[in-house]
Motif scaffolding. Sequence first.
Motif, PDB file in Angstrom:
ATOM      1  N   PRO A 180      32.104  40.290  37.180  1.00  0.00           N
ATOM      2  CA  PRO A 180      31.223  41.448  37.376  1.00  0.00           C
ATOM      3  C   PRO A 180      31.836  42.466  38.336  1.00  0.00           C
ATOM      4  O   PRO A 180      31.347  42.716  39.435  1.00  0.00           O
ATOM      5  N   HIS A 181      32.932  43.042  37.926  1.00  0.00           N
ATOM      6  CA  HIS A 181      33.671  43.979  38.773  1.00  0.00           C
ATOM      7  C   HIS A 181      34.470  44.916  37.880  1.00  0.00           C
ATOM      8  O   HIS A 181      34.584  44.709  36.672  1.00  0.00           O
ATOM      9  N   SER A 182      35.048  45.960  38.501  1.00  0.00           N
ATOM     10  CA  SER A 182      35.871  46.912  37.759  1.00  0.00           C
ATOM     11  C   SER A 182      37.355  46.587  37.849  1.00  0.00           C
ATOM     12  O   SER A 182      38.158  47.182  37.121  1.00  0.00           O
ATOM     13  N   TYR A 183      37.724  45.700  38.763  1.00  0.00           N
ATOM     14  CA  TYR A 183      39.110  45.233  38.855  1.00  0.00           C
ATOM     15  C   TYR A 183      39.105  43.829  39.436  1.00  0.00           C
ATOM     16  O   TYR A 183      38.089  43.369  39.976  1.00  0.00           O
ATOM     17  N   CYS A 184      40.228  43.129  39.300  1.00  0.00           N
ATOM     18  CA  CYS A 184      40.305  41.750  39.771  1.00  0.00           C
ATOM     19  C   CYS A 184      40.479  41.711  41.279  1.00  0.00           C
ATOM     20  O   CYS A 184      41.390  42.355  41.821  1.00  0.00           O
ATOM     21  N   GLU A 185      39.625  40.973  41.926  1.00  0.00           N
ATOM     22  CA  GLU A 185      39.637  40.828  43.383  1.00  0.00           C
ATOM     23  C   GLU A 185      39.532  39.339  43.702  1.00  0.00           C
ATOM     24  O   GLU A 185      38.921  38.582  42.931  1.00  0.00           O
ATOM     25  N   HIS A 186      40.129  38.905  44.790  1.00  0.00           N
ATOM     26  CA  HIS A 186      40.286  37.477  45.076  1.00  0.00           C
ATOM     27  C   HIS A 186      38.995  36.683  44.924  1.00  0.00           C
ATOM     28  O   HIS A 186      38.913  35.738  44.133  1.00  0.00           O
TER      29      HIS A 186
END
Length: 329
Positions: free
Chosen positions: A177-183
Amino acid sequence: MADVNHTAFRPGTFLLVGIPGLEKFHLWISLPFFSMYIFALLGNLVLLFTIVREQSLHKPMYLFLSALTVADLLLSTTTVPRMLAIFWFRVGDISFGACIAQVFLVHFVFAAESAILVAMAFDRYVAICNPLRYVTLLTHSVIWRIELAAVVRSFCIVLPFVFLLQRLSYCRNRVIPHSYCEHMGVARLACTSIKVNVVYGLTVVLLSAGIDVVFIAVSYGLILRAVFQLPSAGARRKAMSTCGSHLCIILLFYTPAFFSFFTHRFGGHSIPRHVHILLACLYVVVPPMLNPVIYGVNNKKIRETVMEVLDHLCPSKTLVPGSTACCRL
Protein backbone atom coordinates in the motif's frame (compact mmCIF):
# COMPACT_ATOMS: atom_id res chain seq x y z
CA MET A 1 -8.11 -20.60 1.83
CA ALA A 2 -6.53 -19.05 4.91
CA ASP A 3 -3.81 -21.70 4.83
CA VAL A 4 -3.05 -20.92 1.21
CA ASN A 5 -2.88 -17.18 1.83
CA HIS A 6 -0.29 -17.63 4.57
CA THR A 7 1.97 -20.06 2.74
CA ALA A 8 5.52 -18.69 2.83
CA PHE A 9 7.15 -18.10 -0.55
CA ARG A 10 9.34 -15.63 -2.48
CA PRO A 11 7.07 -13.49 -4.67
CA GLY A 12 8.06 -12.89 -8.28
CA THR A 13 6.46 -9.45 -8.24
CA PHE A 14 4.87 -6.98 -5.85
CA LEU A 15 1.95 -4.68 -6.62
CA LEU A 16 2.24 -1.01 -5.70
CA VAL A 17 -1.17 0.61 -5.37
CA GLY A 18 -0.18 4.30 -5.29
CA ILE A 19 -1.96 6.24 -2.56
CA PRO A 20 -4.46 3.91 -0.83
CA GLY A 21 -7.94 5.36 -0.55
CA LEU A 22 -7.28 8.07 -3.13
CA GLU A 23 -7.13 5.88 -6.25
CA LYS A 24 -9.92 7.79 -8.00
CA PHE A 25 -7.94 11.02 -7.58
CA HIS A 26 -4.66 9.61 -8.90
CA LEU A 27 -4.89 11.50 -12.19
CA TRP A 28 -5.37 14.84 -10.44
CA ILE A 29 -2.69 14.07 -7.86
CA SER A 30 -0.25 13.22 -10.65
CA LEU A 31 -0.38 16.72 -12.15
CA PRO A 32 1.40 18.56 -9.29
CA PHE A 33 3.80 15.64 -8.85
CA PHE A 34 4.71 15.69 -12.55
CA SER A 35 5.18 19.47 -12.47
CA MET A 36 7.35 19.31 -9.35
CA TYR A 37 9.44 16.48 -10.81
CA ILE A 38 10.10 18.36 -14.08
CA PHE A 39 11.00 21.50 -12.12
CA ALA A 40 13.31 19.49 -9.85
CA LEU A 41 14.94 17.77 -12.83
CA LEU A 42 15.57 20.96 -14.80
CA GLY A 43 16.56 23.04 -11.78
CA ASN A 44 19.09 20.53 -10.48
CA LEU A 45 20.55 19.84 -13.93
CA VAL A 46 21.02 23.56 -14.60
CA LEU A 47 22.57 24.04 -11.16
CA LEU A 48 24.91 21.08 -11.59
CA PHE A 49 25.92 22.16 -15.10
CA THR A 50 26.63 25.69 -13.86
CA ILE A 51 28.82 24.53 -10.98
CA VAL A 52 30.76 22.03 -13.11
CA ARG A 53 31.28 24.48 -15.98
CA GLU A 54 32.28 27.57 -14.00
CA GLN A 55 35.78 27.30 -12.52
CA SER A 56 35.14 30.12 -10.04
CA LEU A 57 32.45 27.96 -8.38
CA HIS A 58 34.84 25.13 -7.57
CA LYS A 59 34.83 26.13 -3.91
CA PRO A 60 33.77 24.13 -0.83
CA MET A 61 30.22 25.45 -0.57
CA TYR A 62 29.48 24.85 -4.26
CA LEU A 63 31.16 21.44 -4.35
CA PHE A 64 28.95 20.31 -1.48
CA LEU A 65 26.00 21.85 -3.30
CA SER A 66 26.82 19.84 -6.44
CA ALA A 67 26.84 16.65 -4.35
CA LEU A 68 23.43 17.61 -2.92
CA THR A 69 22.19 18.20 -6.46
CA VAL A 70 23.26 14.71 -7.57
CA ALA A 71 21.54 13.21 -4.50
CA ASP A 72 18.32 15.12 -5.30
CA LEU A 73 18.35 13.90 -8.90
CA LEU A 74 18.80 10.29 -7.75
CA LEU A 75 16.12 10.51 -5.05
CA SER A 76 13.42 11.93 -7.31
CA THR A 77 14.31 9.86 -10.40
CA THR A 78 14.38 6.63 -8.39
CA THR A 79 10.78 7.07 -7.24
CA VAL A 80 8.71 9.60 -9.18
CA PRO A 81 8.65 8.02 -12.71
CA ARG A 82 7.27 4.74 -11.34
CA MET A 83 4.88 6.71 -9.15
CA LEU A 84 3.57 8.52 -12.23
CA ALA A 85 3.22 5.19 -14.08
CA ILE A 86 0.91 4.04 -11.27
CA PHE A 87 -1.09 7.28 -11.32
CA TRP A 88 -1.44 7.44 -15.11
CA PHE A 89 -1.47 3.85 -16.37
CA ARG A 90 -2.11 1.80 -13.20
CA VAL A 91 1.14 -0.05 -13.83
CA GLY A 92 1.92 -1.11 -10.26
CA ASP A 93 3.72 -4.40 -10.85
CA ILE A 94 7.37 -4.40 -9.79
CA SER A 95 9.67 -7.40 -9.64
CA PHE A 96 11.08 -8.54 -6.32
CA GLY A 97 14.61 -7.61 -7.37
CA ALA A 98 13.60 -4.17 -8.66
CA CYS A 99 11.68 -3.51 -5.45
CA ILE A 100 14.67 -4.42 -3.28
CA ALA A 101 16.90 -2.24 -5.47
CA GLN A 102 14.49 0.67 -5.01
CA VAL A 103 14.50 0.14 -1.24
CA PHE A 104 18.30 0.30 -1.27
CA LEU A 105 18.48 3.41 -3.47
CA VAL A 106 15.82 5.38 -1.57
CA HIS A 107 17.42 4.76 1.83
CA PHE A 108 20.97 5.11 0.48
CA VAL A 109 20.26 8.51 -1.09
CA PHE A 110 18.45 9.69 2.05
CA ALA A 111 21.43 8.75 4.25
CA ALA A 112 23.90 10.32 1.80
CA GLU A 113 21.90 13.55 1.51
CA SER A 114 21.64 13.74 5.28
CA ALA A 115 25.44 13.50 5.54
CA ILE A 116 25.84 16.17 2.84
CA LEU A 117 23.56 18.53 4.77
CA VAL A 118 25.82 18.04 7.80
CA ALA A 119 28.85 18.88 5.66
CA MET A 120 27.14 22.00 4.31
CA ALA A 121 26.23 23.11 7.84
CA PHE A 122 29.88 22.63 8.88
CA ASP A 123 31.00 24.59 5.82
CA ARG A 124 28.78 27.54 6.78
CA TYR A 125 29.94 27.33 10.40
CA VAL A 126 33.61 27.60 9.40
CA ALA A 127 32.89 30.36 6.85
CA ILE A 128 31.01 32.52 9.37
CA CYS A 129 32.56 31.63 12.72
CA ASN A 130 36.15 30.93 11.66
CA PRO A 131 36.66 32.61 8.27
CA LEU A 132 40.45 32.94 8.57
CA ARG A 133 40.84 29.15 8.64
CA TYR A 134 38.24 28.45 5.95
CA VAL A 135 40.68 27.94 3.08
CA THR A 136 43.11 25.84 5.11
CA LEU A 137 40.43 23.63 6.72
CA LEU A 138 38.29 22.91 3.66
CA THR A 139 40.75 22.05 0.92
CA HIS A 140 39.67 20.11 -2.16
CA SER A 141 41.20 16.90 -0.78
CA VAL A 142 39.28 17.30 2.49
CA ILE A 143 36.05 17.92 0.58
CA TRP A 144 36.48 14.78 -1.52
CA ARG A 145 37.20 12.76 1.62
CA ILE A 146 34.07 14.10 3.30
CA GLU A 147 31.92 13.22 0.27
CA LEU A 148 33.52 9.78 -0.03
CA ALA A 149 32.91 9.18 3.67
CA ALA A 150 29.24 10.14 3.18
CA VAL A 151 28.88 7.60 0.36
CA VAL A 152 30.70 4.81 2.23
CA ARG A 153 28.73 5.41 5.43
CA SER A 154 25.43 5.37 3.57
CA PHE A 155 26.33 2.19 1.69
CA CYS A 156 27.39 0.36 4.85
CA ILE A 157 24.31 1.22 6.90
CA VAL A 158 21.77 0.63 4.10
CA LEU A 159 23.16 -2.57 2.54
CA PRO A 160 21.91 -4.74 5.48
CA PHE A 161 18.34 -3.74 4.53
CA VAL A 162 18.76 -5.81 1.36
CA PHE A 163 19.79 -8.94 3.25
CA LEU A 164 17.18 -8.42 5.95
CA LEU A 165 14.41 -8.33 3.32
CA GLN A 166 15.80 -11.26 1.33
CA ARG A 167 15.93 -13.52 4.40
CA LEU A 168 12.19 -13.11 5.04
CA SER A 169 9.51 -15.54 3.91
CA TYR A 170 6.59 -13.71 2.32
CA CYS A 171 2.89 -14.49 2.35
CA ARG A 172 0.63 -14.73 -0.68
CA ASN A 173 -0.36 -11.12 -0.19
CA ARG A 174 1.93 -9.17 -2.50
CA VAL A 175 0.14 -5.80 -2.41
CA ILE A 176 2.24 -2.91 -1.06
CA PRO A 177 0.00 0.00 0.00
CA HIS A 178 2.52 2.58 -1.17
CA SER A 179 3.72 4.42 -4.27
CA TYR A 180 7.27 3.06 -4.06
CA CYS A 181 9.12 0.28 -2.27
CA GLU A 182 10.21 1.21 1.24
CA HIS A 183 11.90 -1.04 3.81
CA MET A 184 9.10 -1.44 6.33
CA GLY A 185 6.40 -1.38 3.67
CA VAL A 186 7.96 -4.50 2.11
CA ALA A 187 8.87 -6.15 5.42
CA ARG A 188 5.26 -6.02 6.64
CA LEU A 189 4.26 -8.45 3.88
CA ALA A 190 6.37 -11.19 5.50
CA CYS A 191 4.89 -14.18 7.31
CA THR A 192 7.92 -14.49 9.59
CA SER A 193 9.01 -12.18 12.41
CA ILE A 194 10.31 -8.78 11.32
CA LYS A 195 11.59 -7.78 14.76
CA VAL A 196 15.19 -7.62 13.48
CA ASN A 197 14.09 -5.33 10.63
CA VAL A 198 12.29 -3.02 13.04
CA VAL A 199 15.17 -2.85 15.53
CA TYR A 200 17.83 -2.34 12.87
CA GLY A 201 15.77 0.31 11.07
CA LEU A 202 15.21 2.22 14.31
CA THR A 203 18.91 1.97 15.19
CA VAL A 204 19.97 3.27 11.78
CA VAL A 205 17.66 6.27 11.98
CA LEU A 206 18.67 7.23 15.51
CA LEU A 207 22.42 6.72 14.98
CA SER A 208 22.68 8.24 11.51
CA ALA A 209 19.95 10.75 10.67
CA GLY A 210 19.29 11.49 14.35
CA ILE A 211 22.94 12.34 15.03
CA ASP A 212 23.09 14.30 11.76
CA VAL A 213 20.19 16.46 12.92
CA VAL A 214 21.98 17.13 16.22
CA PHE A 215 25.17 18.20 14.40
CA ILE A 216 23.19 20.45 12.05
CA ALA A 217 21.32 22.03 14.97
CA VAL A 218 24.56 22.70 16.87
CA SER A 219 26.23 24.15 13.77
CA TYR A 220 23.38 26.55 13.01
CA GLY A 221 23.06 27.42 16.69
CA LEU A 222 26.70 28.55 16.71
CA ILE A 223 26.18 30.33 13.39
CA LEU A 224 23.17 32.25 14.70
CA ARG A 225 25.10 33.22 17.84
CA ALA A 226 27.88 34.61 15.63
CA VAL A 227 25.37 36.38 13.39
CA PHE A 228 23.76 38.23 16.31
CA GLN A 229 27.20 39.53 17.26
CA LEU A 230 27.77 41.19 13.87
CA PRO A 231 27.98 44.98 14.18
CA SER A 232 26.15 45.70 10.92
CA ALA A 233 22.36 45.37 10.89
CA GLY A 234 22.45 44.77 7.12
CA ALA A 235 24.95 41.93 7.51
CA ARG A 236 22.80 40.40 10.25
CA ARG A 237 19.69 40.53 8.04
CA LYS A 238 21.51 38.99 5.09
CA ALA A 239 22.98 36.18 7.21
CA MET A 240 19.63 35.55 8.91
CA SER A 241 17.87 35.38 5.54
CA THR A 242 20.38 32.83 4.23
CA CYS A 243 20.33 30.71 7.40
CA GLY A 244 16.54 30.87 7.56
CA SER A 245 16.10 29.57 4.02
CA HIS A 246 18.62 26.78 4.64
CA LEU A 247 16.86 25.74 7.83
CA CYS A 248 13.50 25.64 6.01
CA ILE A 249 14.94 23.22 3.45
CA ILE A 250 16.44 21.08 6.23
CA LEU A 251 13.06 20.94 8.00
CA LEU A 252 11.31 20.02 4.75
CA PHE A 253 13.82 17.22 4.22
CA TYR A 254 13.78 15.67 7.69
CA THR A 255 10.20 16.25 8.90
CA PRO A 256 8.33 14.09 6.32
CA ALA A 257 11.08 11.45 6.46
CA PHE A 258 10.91 11.10 10.24
CA PHE A 259 7.11 11.28 10.15
CA SER A 260 6.98 8.43 7.63
CA PHE A 261 9.52 6.36 9.54
CA PHE A 262 7.88 6.64 12.96
CA THR A 263 4.35 6.29 11.54
CA HIS A 264 5.33 2.94 10.00
CA ARG A 265 6.49 1.68 13.39
CA PHE A 266 4.37 3.44 15.99
CA GLY A 267 1.50 5.18 14.16
CA GLY A 268 -0.80 2.19 14.04
CA HIS A 269 -4.25 3.21 12.83
CA SER A 270 -4.21 6.65 14.46
CA ILE A 271 -3.00 8.32 11.24
CA PRO A 272 -4.93 7.71 7.98
CA ARG A 273 -2.84 5.66 5.57
CA HIS A 274 -3.39 8.04 2.66
CA VAL A 275 -1.99 10.93 4.73
CA HIS A 276 1.10 8.89 5.58
CA ILE A 277 1.71 7.79 1.97
CA LEU A 278 1.04 11.25 0.53
CA LEU A 279 3.62 12.84 2.84
CA ALA A 280 6.10 10.08 1.99
CA CYS A 281 5.59 10.89 -1.71
CA LEU A 282 6.03 14.62 -1.15
CA TYR A 283 9.28 13.94 0.71
CA VAL A 284 10.96 12.52 -2.43
CA VAL A 285 9.99 15.43 -4.70
CA VAL A 286 9.53 18.66 -2.71
CA PRO A 287 13.10 19.06 -1.31
CA PRO A 288 14.68 18.24 -4.73
CA MET A 289 12.40 20.87 -6.27
CA LEU A 290 13.15 23.58 -3.70
CA ASN A 291 16.90 23.01 -3.25
CA PRO A 292 17.88 24.65 -6.59
CA VAL A 293 15.78 27.68 -5.66
CA ILE A 294 17.00 28.07 -2.08
CA TYR A 295 20.66 27.25 -2.71
CA GLY A 296 20.89 28.41 -6.32
CA VAL A 297 18.55 31.25 -7.27
CA ASN A 298 19.02 32.97 -3.90
CA ASN A 299 22.81 32.78 -4.31
CA LYS A 300 24.06 35.88 -6.14
CA LYS A 301 27.18 34.21 -7.54
CA ILE A 302 25.24 31.27 -8.99
CA ARG A 303 22.51 33.54 -10.32
CA GLU A 304 25.06 35.72 -12.13
CA THR A 305 26.85 32.65 -13.51
CA VAL A 306 23.61 31.18 -14.85
CA MET A 307 22.84 34.47 -16.59
CA GLU A 308 26.34 34.50 -18.11
CA VAL A 309 25.83 30.95 -19.40
CA LEU A 310 22.48 31.96 -20.92
CA ASP A 311 24.07 34.99 -22.53
CA HIS A 312 26.82 32.77 -23.95
CA LEU A 313 24.39 30.18 -25.30
CA CYS A 314 21.86 32.70 -26.52
CA PRO A 315 23.23 36.30 -26.73
CA SER A 316 20.56 38.87 -25.95
CA LYS A 317 21.51 40.96 -28.97
CA THR A 318 21.29 38.06 -31.41
CA LEU A 319 18.06 37.87 -33.32
CA VAL A 320 16.35 34.60 -34.05
CA PRO A 321 16.57 33.91 -37.81
CA GLY A 322 13.40 34.96 -39.52
CA SER A 323 12.19 36.85 -36.46
CA THR A 324 12.47 40.35 -35.05
CA ALA A 325 12.37 39.01 -31.48
CA CYS A 326 15.49 38.50 -29.41
CA CYS A 327 16.61 34.98 -28.59
CA ARG A 328 16.26 35.67 -24.88
CA LEU A 329 13.65 38.07 -23.55
